[in-house]
Write a protein that holds these residues in place. Sequence first.
Motif, PDB file in Angstrom:
ATOM      1  N   ALA A   1       0.836  -1.204   0.000  1.00 38.87           N
ATOM      2  CA  ALA A   1       0.000   0.000   0.000  1.00 38.87           C
ATOM      3  C   ALA A   1       0.869   1.251   0.000  1.00 38.87           C
ATOM      4  CB  ALA A   1      -0.913  -0.009   1.222  1.00 38.87           C
ATOM      5  N   TYR A   2       0.325   2.312  -0.585  1.00 36.38           N
ATOM      6  CA  TYR A   2       0.972   3.618  -0.566  1.00 36.38           C
ATOM      7  C   TYR A   2       0.735   4.248   0.799  1.00 36.38           C
ATOM      8  CZ  TYR A   2       1.080   3.017  -5.631  1.00 36.38           C
ATOM      9  OH  TYR A   2       1.302   2.537  -6.895  1.00 36.38           O
TER      10      TYR A   2
ATOM     11  N   ALA B   1       2.969   9.152  -2.592  1.00 34.54           N
ATOM     12  CA  ALA B   1       4.037   8.151  -2.571  1.00 34.54           C
ATOM     13  C   ALA B   1       4.188   7.479  -3.930  1.00 34.54           C
ATOM     14  CB  ALA B   1       3.758   7.102  -1.495  1.00 34.54           C
ATOM     15  N   ALA B   2       5.434   7.260  -4.345  1.00 31.85           N
ATOM     16  CA  ALA B   2       5.713   6.555  -5.597  1.00 31.85           C
ATOM     17  C   ALA B   2       5.725   5.053  -5.382  1.00 31.85           C
ATOM     18  CB  ALA B   2       7.061   7.005  -6.162  1.00 31.85           C
ATOM     19  N   GLY B   3       6.133   4.622  -4.195  1.00 32.90           N
ATOM     20  CA  GLY B   3       6.260   3.209  -3.908  1.00 32.90           C
ATOM     21  C   GLY B   3       5.256   2.738  -2.885  1.00 32.90           C
ATOM     22  N   MET B   4       4.876   1.464  -3.023  1.00 32.71           N
ATOM     23  CA  MET B   4       3.990   0.809  -2.059  1.00 32.71           C
ATOM     24  C   MET B   4       4.850   0.046  -1.066  1.00 32.71           C
ATOM     25  SD  MET B   4       1.229  -0.890  -4.655  1.00 32.71           S
ATOM     26  CE  MET B   4       2.252  -1.006  -6.125  1.00 32.71           C
ATOM     27  N   ASP B   5       4.586   0.220   0.215  1.00 33.60           N
ATOM     28  CA  ASP B   5       5.308  -0.557   1.229  1.00 33.60           C
ATOM     29  C   ASP B   5       4.851  -2.006   1.166  1.00 33.60           C
ATOM     30  OD1 ASP B   5       6.744   1.622   2.284  1.00 33.60           O
ATOM     31  OD2 ASP B   5       5.099   2.160   3.611  1.00 33.60           O
TER      32      ASP B   5
ATOM     33  N   LEU C   1       7.596  -1.123  -3.458  1.00 36.27           N
ATOM     34  CA  LEU C   1       7.346  -1.643  -4.798  1.00 36.27           C
ATOM     35  C   LEU C   1       6.864  -0.498  -5.679  1.00 36.27           C
ATOM     36  CD1 LEU C   1       5.359  -4.897  -3.881  1.00 36.27           C
ATOM     37  CD2 LEU C   1       7.845  -4.596  -4.099  1.00 36.27           C
ATOM     38  N   VAL C   2       7.503  -0.334  -6.826  1.00 37.21           N
ATOM     39  CA  VAL C   2       7.121   0.718  -7.771  1.00 37.21           C
ATOM     40  C   VAL C   2       6.728   0.054  -9.088  1.00 37.21           C
ATOM     41  CG1 VAL C   2       7.910   2.732  -9.086  1.00 37.21           C
ATOM     42  CG2 VAL C   2       8.637   2.421  -6.705  1.00 37.21           C
ATOM     43  N   LEU C   3       5.485   0.263  -9.515  1.00 39.33           N
ATOM     44  CA  LEU C   3       5.037  -0.222 -10.819  1.00 39.33           C
ATOM     45  C   LEU C   3       5.550   0.760 -11.868  1.00 39.33           C
ATOM     46  CD1 LEU C   3       3.264  -2.288 -12.374  1.00 39.33           C
ATOM     47  CD2 LEU C   3       1.396  -0.651 -12.142  1.00 39.33           C
ATOM     48  N   ALA C   4       6.290   0.246 -12.862  1.00 41.00           N
ATOM     49  CA  ALA C   4       6.911   1.124 -13.850  1.00 41.00           C
ATOM     50  C   ALA C   4       6.743   0.561 -15.258  1.00 41.00           C
ATOM     51  CB  ALA C   4       8.399   1.286 -13.535  1.00 41.00           C
TER      52      ALA C   4
END
Length: 156
Positions: free
Chosen positions: A24-25, A30-34, A119-122
């Motif tokens: 989750a952000y 936030a760019a990344g999810m913990d 986690l960053v979706l790119a």
Amino acid sequence: MSLSEHIPVRLKRLPNGQDLPLPAYATSGAAGMDVVSAEDVVIAPGARHAVATGLAMAIPHGFEIQVRPRSGLALKHGITVPNTPGTIDSDYRGELKVILINHGTQDFAIARGDRVAQLVLAPVVQGGWIEVDELDETARGEGGFGSTGGVVALGN
């Protein structure tokens, strides 16, 4: 697609991930999810461990998930992701594991449910090679590591 829309990512909770929060952000910007650990583990100084998350996912084609360190763990404890950013490919269907290394001087204990990475979706663009005999000229040319200056220790 508007900026408020999310890219759907199918996610499977594995048996060791039951009752854990999904990535989750932490904030709306936030760019990344913990992502949290699905295991208890102690990482000794200098050691590495692939921390289980209890999750598997189907990342859409044309995307990757980048696994990045949490800045607080890196600053306070020397815990980081050694292959930063780690890449989870769109065709991988196994358990997502986070490779962590302890650059600190003390054992680092991780409890099940602790946040261990982001986690960053790119988006991913695949390239294709075109072999040529000559490359175009640039101002930099063949200047390599440190050739553009900026750090006194490198001798500018």
